[in-house]
Design a protein around this motif. Structure first.
Motif, PDB file in Angstrom:
ATOM      1  N   THR A  54       0.855  -1.181   0.000  1.00 46.21           N
ATOM      2  CA  THR A  54       0.000   0.000   0.000  1.00 46.21           C
ATOM      3  C   THR A  54       0.893   1.233   0.000  1.00 46.21           C
ATOM      4  OG1 THR A  54      -1.687  -1.182   1.275  1.00 46.21           O
ATOM      5  CG2 THR A  54      -1.866   1.211   1.168  1.00 46.21           C
ATOM      6  N   HIS A  82      -2.126  -0.269 -12.421  1.00 49.32           N
ATOM      7  CA  HIS A  82      -1.146   0.813 -12.401  1.00 49.32           C
ATOM      8  C   HIS A  82       0.079   0.420 -13.230  1.00 49.32           C
ATOM      9  CE1 HIS A  82       1.554   3.956 -10.987  1.00 49.32           C
ATOM     10  NE2 HIS A  82       0.505   4.576 -10.459  1.00 49.32           N
ATOM     11  N   VAL A 107      -6.182   0.815  -9.222  1.00 50.20           N
ATOM     12  CA  VAL A 107      -6.027  -0.437  -8.481  1.00 50.20           C
ATOM     13  C   VAL A 107      -6.047  -1.608  -9.473  1.00 50.20           C
ATOM     14  CG1 VAL A 107      -6.975  -1.928  -6.693  1.00 50.20           C
ATOM     15  CG2 VAL A 107      -7.105   0.571  -6.442  1.00 50.20           C
ATOM     16  N   TYR A 148       1.265   5.648  -0.691  1.00 49.09           N
ATOM     17  CA  TYR A 148       0.597   6.954  -0.704  1.00 49.09           C
ATOM     18  C   TYR A 148       1.547   7.976  -1.315  1.00 49.09           C
ATOM     19  CZ  TYR A 148      -2.363   4.651   2.769  1.00 49.09           C
ATOM     20  OH  TYR A 148      -3.203   3.774   3.421  1.00 49.09           O
ATOM     21  N   SER A 200      -8.890  14.694   1.964  1.00 50.45           N
ATOM     22  CA  SER A 200      -9.372  13.416   1.451  1.00 50.45           C
ATOM     23  C   SER A 200      -8.193  12.527   1.075  1.00 50.45           C
ATOM     24  CB  SER A 200     -10.261  13.632   0.219  1.00 50.45           C
ATOM     25  OG  SER A 200     -10.777  12.408  -0.272  1.00 50.45           O
ATOM     26  N   VAL A 201      -8.434  11.221   1.059  1.00 50.47           N
ATOM     27  CA  VAL A 201      -7.471  10.235   0.567  1.00 50.47           C
ATOM     28  C   VAL A 201      -8.238   9.244  -0.280  1.00 50.47           C
ATOM     29  CG1 VAL A 201      -5.826   8.417   1.178  1.00 50.47           C
ATOM     30  CG2 VAL A 201      -5.990  10.461   2.603  1.00 50.47           C
ATOM     31  N   ARG A 202      -7.673   8.882  -1.430  1.00 48.98           N
ATOM     32  CA  ARG A 202      -8.370   7.897  -2.255  1.00 48.98           C
ATOM     33  C   ARG A 202      -7.382   7.007  -2.993  1.00 48.98           C
ATOM     34  NH1 ARG A 202      -9.054  12.434  -5.690  1.00 48.98           N
ATOM     35  NH2 ARG A 202      -8.117  12.151  -7.751  1.00 48.98           N
ATOM     36  N   ALA A 203      -7.790   5.763  -3.222  1.00 45.95           N
ATOM     37  CA  ALA A 203      -6.997   4.843  -4.021  1.00 45.95           C
ATOM     38  C   ALA A 203      -7.262   5.108  -5.501  1.00 45.95           C
ATOM     39  CB  ALA A 203      -7.355   3.403  -3.673  1.00 45.95           C
ATOM     40  N   TYR A 204      -6.322   4.713  -6.350  1.00 46.74           N
ATOM     41  CA  TYR A 204      -6.515   4.904  -7.795  1.00 46.74           C
ATOM     42  C   TYR A 204      -5.721   3.846  -8.565  1.00 46.74           C
ATOM     43  CZ  TYR A 204      -1.874   7.121  -7.944  1.00 46.74           C
ATOM     44  OH  TYR A 204      -0.516   7.362  -7.858  1.00 46.74           O
ATOM     45  N   LEU A 206      -2.498  11.433  -1.738  1.00 49.55           N
ATOM     46  CA  LEU A 206      -2.539  12.194  -0.489  1.00 49.55           C
ATOM     47  C   LEU A 206      -2.748  13.683  -0.779  1.00 49.55           C
ATOM     48  CD1 LEU A 206       0.444  10.873   1.688  1.00 49.55           C
ATOM     49  CD2 LEU A 206      -1.991  10.588   2.164  1.00 49.55           C
ATOM     50  N   VAL A 240      -1.608  -1.229  -4.166  1.00 50.65           N
ATOM     51  CA  VAL A 240      -2.706  -0.262  -4.133  1.00 50.65           C
ATOM     52  C   VAL A 240      -2.148   1.129  -3.846  1.00 50.65           C
ATOM     53  CG1 VAL A 240      -4.923   0.346  -3.107  1.00 50.65           C
ATOM     54  CG2 VAL A 240      -4.263  -2.063  -3.277  1.00 50.65           C
ATOM     55  N   HIS A 278      -2.356   5.288  -3.442  1.00 50.68           N
ATOM     56  CA  HIS A 278      -3.322   6.265  -2.964  1.00 50.68           C
ATOM     57  C   HIS A 278      -2.784   7.677  -3.190  1.00 50.68           C
ATOM     58  CE1 HIS A 278      -4.356   2.659  -0.670  1.00 50.68           C
ATOM     59  NE2 HIS A 278      -5.523   3.199  -0.366  1.00 50.68           N
TER      60      HIS A 278
END
Length: 348
Positions: free
Chosen positions: A175, A208, A205, A177, A199-203, A235, A231, A233
């Motif tokens: 994982t 990549h 997935v 960030y 906010s924090v979000r995954a992208y 930041l 995964v 994320h």
């Protein structure tokens, strides 16, 4: 003393290169190249450079390579191939900070980067610039593929343990960030301040573009095929990468074994700060070329690795300069570790 040029000089990585190279005693920045910024002076584009450098951004032409010993290419994926080809053909050494020459399989490149690779003959000649793990090959290279930012943070943490067969090679969970500068300077709604703030979000997935790079070089440098999830994320920060990796220790491996293998692999690596069971913080590496690595072990044998870097320095421009230092036989820390030049304080 060498003359260098930078293609993509006005981008985030390009400007970071300029700032670092201005502190390098063995380098003269001779040429800056761009596209939309051609004709402007770099200090007009980036006012932070005022009083430090004054060079006009030019359109790249192969004729200008006659004045250059090394060309840094800091362009988005899919855009560097022709430039790299012309430089290599002119016998100019190249460090490509983008992703166009990291993967050996052109079909895999096309699958993940969504571009056709037009210079496939150069893929086998490109040397992967993970400085701490490929120094001998880098020293004799003409073309360096600088590692991606996420892969740098991941490979440096995992490779010592995989190489020693200390962890299970399957079901590794990664994982990561990153700050928004990792997306480059292109305008996009999803990285606007109002979209990422608080906010924090995954992208990306599962798809990549760094997945095959991580897989390829984990195996190349450790000799072990791995099975992992990755995964990433986003930041709400400008720069920095923080990676957490979950794996399973082999039954015979102790905490001391983990400590000793990191110390053995990185005892002479000035930019790796192994801090044992302390947990690293991203703020301690921002604006530096350091990678801080720590770990913790659960009672059930789960090993958690922590790794953090600055995505624009160790994850891009800093590692590129580290590779340049290796290629030209300069001191490894030149231009990157100012305190190595300081005189001892005279206490009165």
């Amino acid at each position: 003393m060498i003359n260098v040029g930078i293609v993509g000089a006005a981008g985030y990585s390009g400007v970071e290169l300029i700032k670092l190279l201005l502190n390098h005693d063995e380098v003269v920045i001779t040429k800056l190249f761009g596209s939309t910024t051609v004709g402007s002076y770099i200090e007009e584009i980036h006012s932070s450079l005022r009083g430090m450098i004054s060079l006009q951004v030019e359109q790249f032409r192969k004729e200008t390579l006659e004045e250059i010993d090394l060309l840094f290419v800091a362009m988005p994926s899919g855009q560097s191939m022709q430039v790299v080809k012309e430089a290599v053909n002119a016998n100019v050494k190249v460090i490509d900070i983008g992703g166009d020459f990291r993967l050996k399989d052109a079909a895999v490149y096309t699958k993940y980067y969504k571009h056709e690779h037009t210079e496939t003959k150069l893929l086998s000649r490109a040397v992967y610039g993970l400085s701490e793990w490929n120094e001998i090959a880098i020293s004799g290279a003409k073309l360096i593929a600088n590692p991606g930012c996420y892969p740098t943070s991941i490979l440096l943490a995992l490779l010592p343990l995989l190489k020693e067969n200390f962890i299970e090679s399957n079901n590794i969970g990664i994982t990561s960030y990153s700050g928004t500068s990792g997306a480059g300077k292109s305008a996009a709604t999803n990285i606007m301040f109002s979209e990422v703030n608080e906010s924090v979000r995954a992208y990306k997935v599962g798809n990549h573009q760094y997945i095959p790079e991580i897989e390829q070089y984990l195996e190349q440098f450790s000799g072990v095929k791995t099975n992992f999830s990755f995964v990433p994320h986003l930041l709400p920060t400008t720069r920095g990468i923080y990676t957490t990796i979950h794996s399973t220790l082999k039954k015979h491996v102790t905490e001391n074994d983990v400590v000793n293998t990191f110390k053995h692999n990185y005892s002479s690596a000035p930019f790796i700060r192994f801090i044992g069971t302390e947990i690293p913080e991203m703020k301690n590496v921002v604006n530096t070329n350091f990678c801080d690595i720590g770990f913790r072990i659960y009672e059930n044998g789960t090993l958690v690795l922590f790794s953090t870097i600055d995505n624009l320095v160790k994850g891009a421009a800093g590692q590129a300069i580290q590779n340049m230092n290796i290629m030209f036989g300069f001191q490894l820390t030149e231009g990157l570790l100012k305190c190595s030049k300081k005189q001892s304080l005279q206490i009165k």
